[in-house]
Write an enzyme that holds these catalytic residues in place. Structure first.
Site, short mmCIF file in Angstrom:
data_model
loop_
_atom_site.label_atom_id
_atom_site.label_comp_id
_atom_site.label_asym_id
_atom_site.label_seq_id
_atom_site.Cartn_x
_atom_site.Cartn_y
_atom_site.Cartn_z
CB VAL A 1 -1.21 0.04 1.25
CG1 VAL A 1 -1.79 1.47 1.15
CG2 VAL A 1 -1.83 -1.24 1.22
CB CYS A 2 1.14 4.29 0.43
SG CYS A 2 1.40 5.88 0.46
CB THR A 3 5.90 5.18 -0.08
OG1 THR A 3 5.47 5.28 1.43
CG2 THR A 3 5.45 6.26 -0.83
N GLY A 4 5.01 1.59 0.35
CA GLY A 4 5.30 0.45 0.64
C GLY A 4 5.95 -0.44 -0.53
N GLY B 1 -2.50 2.12 -4.36
CA GLY B 1 -2.08 3.72 -4.31
C GLY B 1 -2.15 4.14 -3.01
#
Length: 246
Positions: A120-123, A170
């Site tokens: 998720v996200c910048t993971g 995202g």
């Protein structure tokens, strides 16, 4: 006997509705994680019928969040059983995590044998430095998508992107959408729809503008200038310093 660090959640459907083998769902946490990147998907995925959840940090100790409180995992890397689903959330702490060999090695080893590799996200950048996004289509928070090629990925403009067994979401709230899509793939659309109703997920935001395309240019410009231009530069520096990207 239940394994160390394992949580089994009751589920309203009962086991007769589970049409898949039990899965161990592993969330990898680190300091300065964005808590909603984790809290959204775990709330849904923890109700996947017959599955268990392990919330892990490097040493099993509490990790800080970007909201000023901490989360206490239920396992360390050493205690963690093999993941069927591995999920890596994001946050500003990713900048440190991509240079932490223990975190990257753990994600690489678990991801290599997991049925589903997710973020998720910048993971996504932790997956990337672990070599799990090579030649994959992927997404992350909109402010960092231009950096995905640094870890071998091609950005696809979508809230949730699936490429083989790799599913990336995202920014932040998209983790819930990702969780529901994954539940539908594993247990069927009826299960996903029932969970969506059970948790009353029916977004109706008071304002339009949750994406760069739908928000006003002034809001987008001001947010970039205040937060994300520098944050993206710092992420790029961290990726280069990790020694895992060119």
């Amino acid at each position: 006997m239940r394994a160390v660090g394992e949580i089994r959640r009751p589920f309203a459907f009962g086991r007769r509705h589970a049409n898949h083998a039990p899965m161990n769902i592993v969330f990898v946490l680190f300091d300065n994680v964005t808590q909603l990147d984790f809290a959204g998907p775990v709330q849904f995925l923890s109700r996947l019928p017959g599955s268990t959840v392990q919330i892990v940090s490097k040493d099993g100790k509490a990790v800080t969040t970007d909201c000023g409180f901490s989360i206490v995992p239920n396992a360390s890397f050493a205690d963690c059983r093999p993941a069927d689903i591995i999920c890596v959330p994001g946050g500003h702490g990713v900048r440190q995590a991509v240079g932490d060999a223990a975190i990257v090695d753990f994600v690489r080893q678990q991801g290599a044998q997991a049925k589903w590799v997710t973020s998720v996200c910048t993971g996504a950048f932790i997956l990337g430095v672990a070599g799990l996004l090579q030649d994959k289509q992927a997404t992350c928070h909109w402010a960092y998508t231009q950096l995905l090629p640094m870890v071998g990925a091609t950005h696809k403009a979508a809230r949730v992107v699936r490429d083989g067994n790799v599913v990336t979401a995202g920014g932040v709230t998209s983790g819930i959408d990702f969780a529901l899509e994954l539940i539908a793939l594993i247990a069927g659309e009826d299960v996903a729809r029932t969970l969506q109703l059970a948790l009353e997920y029916d977004p109706a935001p008071p304002f339009q503008g949750g994406t760069p395309e739908t928000t006003s240019p002034d809001v987008l410009h001001n947010l970039r200038a205040r937060v994300y231009d520098r944050a993206a530069e710092q992420m790029e520096e961290a990726l280069r310093d990790s020694g895992m990207v060119g």
